[in-house]
Design an enzyme around this catalytic site. Structure first.
Site, mmCIF file in Angstrom:
data_model
loop_
_atom_site.group_PDB
_atom_site.id
_atom_site.type_symbol
_atom_site.label_atom_id
_atom_site.label_comp_id
_atom_site.label_asym_id
_atom_site.label_seq_id
_atom_site.Cartn_x
_atom_site.Cartn_y
_atom_site.Cartn_z
ATOM 1 N N ILE A 18 0.828 -1.202 0.000
ATOM 2 C CA ILE A 18 0.000 0.000 0.000
ATOM 3 C C ILE A 18 0.866 1.257 0.000
ATOM 4 C CG2 ILE A 18 -1.602 1.344 1.420
ATOM 5 C CD1 ILE A 18 -2.928 -1.308 2.216
ATOM 6 N N ASP A 37 11.512 4.037 5.050
ATOM 7 C CA ASP A 37 11.244 2.602 5.113
ATOM 8 C C ASP A 37 12.466 1.881 5.673
ATOM 9 O OD1 ASP A 37 8.958 0.759 3.471
ATOM 10 O OD2 ASP A 37 10.810 -0.277 4.017
ATOM 11 N N SER A 130 -7.377 0.277 9.858
ATOM 12 C CA SER A 130 -7.725 -1.056 9.374
ATOM 13 C C SER A 130 -9.144 -1.397 9.774
ATOM 14 C CB SER A 130 -6.768 -2.102 9.958
ATOM 15 O OG SER A 130 -7.246 -3.420 9.737
ATOM 16 N N TYR A 143 -3.245 -7.054 16.695
ATOM 17 C CA TYR A 143 -3.260 -6.165 15.537
ATOM 18 C C TYR A 143 -4.450 -5.212 15.605
ATOM 19 C CZ TYR A 143 -3.266 -4.644 10.668
ATOM 20 O OH TYR A 143 -3.250 -3.884 9.525
ATOM 21 N N THR A 175 -9.380 -6.227 4.059
ATOM 22 C CA THR A 175 -8.246 -7.098 3.736
ATOM 23 C C THR A 175 -7.764 -6.779 2.327
ATOM 24 O OG1 THR A 175 -9.185 -8.819 5.142
ATOM 25 C CG2 THR A 175 -7.447 -9.472 3.614
ATOM 26 N N THR A 178 -1.777 -7.365 -0.261
ATOM 27 C CA THR A 178 -0.475 -6.835 0.100
ATOM 28 C C THR A 178 0.509 -7.981 0.312
ATOM 29 O OG1 THR A 178 -0.962 -6.908 2.471
ATOM 30 C CG2 THR A 178 -1.576 -4.893 1.286
#
Length: 246
Positions: A18, A37, A130, A143, A175, A178
């Site tokens: 993403i 990153d 999420s 999570y 979902t 990814t």
């Protein structure tokens, strides 16, 4: 300002999935984007190796981006890690690790960027939430808790900074297709059946595409969304709100 011309953005976790889709989307509209990153793309000028779990890493990278770009207008807190299991399955150390990256990582990056965001005429922060923040999913206790905290943090930050001209919103994907989900599917006993189950769980019958999430981020980050703050946009194929009959 109607687009992303002259907009300077930071995207964490921007090297894959993403995050990479968000970077492509913002650049396509004219933004200058820095990728933060753990594994930045090789040879990319505006890419920095950063562990969002380390405040010194974050502050150093954000300051370098601001110096190089001449400021920062947009922060996308996309970096995060997954976790599986019930509340009984993860150790204290794993709880600390996931919360540190998924919640405090966003805190660290936003905190470091605030001095420059306060100087921007189109300041925006977009957090990556999420469906697990608002829907109970099996084996996602840790999570989901981390993303639930990020959901609430988005609203608190929006209230704190709206009078400073900084908009804070979030995107809540279902979902998505990814690398992390691909790894979960590959490790399943029956990957084909597991993929079919994940597709069927979302009312529109398939996984969310990374580009679809990036489109939502681009809207929230855009100066065109100047009156949108304290909002969580759901990109989940209807999973959060629809209850279809079989």
């Amino acid at each position: 300002m109607t687009g992303f011309e002259n907009v300077r953005a930071v995207v964490t976790g921007g090297a894959s999935g993403i995050g990479a889709a968000i970077v492509r989307r913002l650049r396509a509209e004219g933004a200058r984007v820095a990728v933060l990153d753990l594994n930045p793309p090789d040879g990319e000028r505006d890419a920095y190796r950063v562990d969002v779990g380390r405040d010194e890493d974050v502050r150093t990278a954000v300051a370098r981006v601001a110096e190089t770009f001449g400021g920062i207008d947009v922060v996308v807190n996309n970096a995060g890690i997954g976790a599986q299991g019930t509340v009984a399955d993860n150790s204290d150390e794993e709880w600390h690790r996931v919360l540190d990256i998924n919640v405090l990582g966003a805190v660290r990056v936003s905190r470091a960027a605030l001095p420059w965001l306060r100087l921007s005429s189109c300041a925006a922060i977009v957090n990556m939430c999420s469906i697990a923040a608002s829907a109970g999913l099996p084996q996602r206790a840790l999570y989901g808790a981390s993303k639930g905290a990020l959901y609430s943090l988005t609203l608190q930050m929006a209230a704190d900074h709206v009078r400073e001209g900084i908009r804070v919103n979030a995107v809540s994907p279902g979902t998505a297709a990814t690398p992390w989900v691909t790894r979960l599917l590959d490790s399943a006993q029956d990957p084909v059946a597991e993929r079919a189950a994940l597709d069927a769980r979302q009312p529109h019958g398939r996984l969310v595409e990374a580009a679809e999430v990036a489109d939502a981020v681009a809207y929230l980050a855009s100066p065109r969304a100047g009156s949108t703050t304290g909002t969580v946009v759901e990109v989940d194929g209807g999973m959060s709100g629809l209850r279809l009959r079989t």
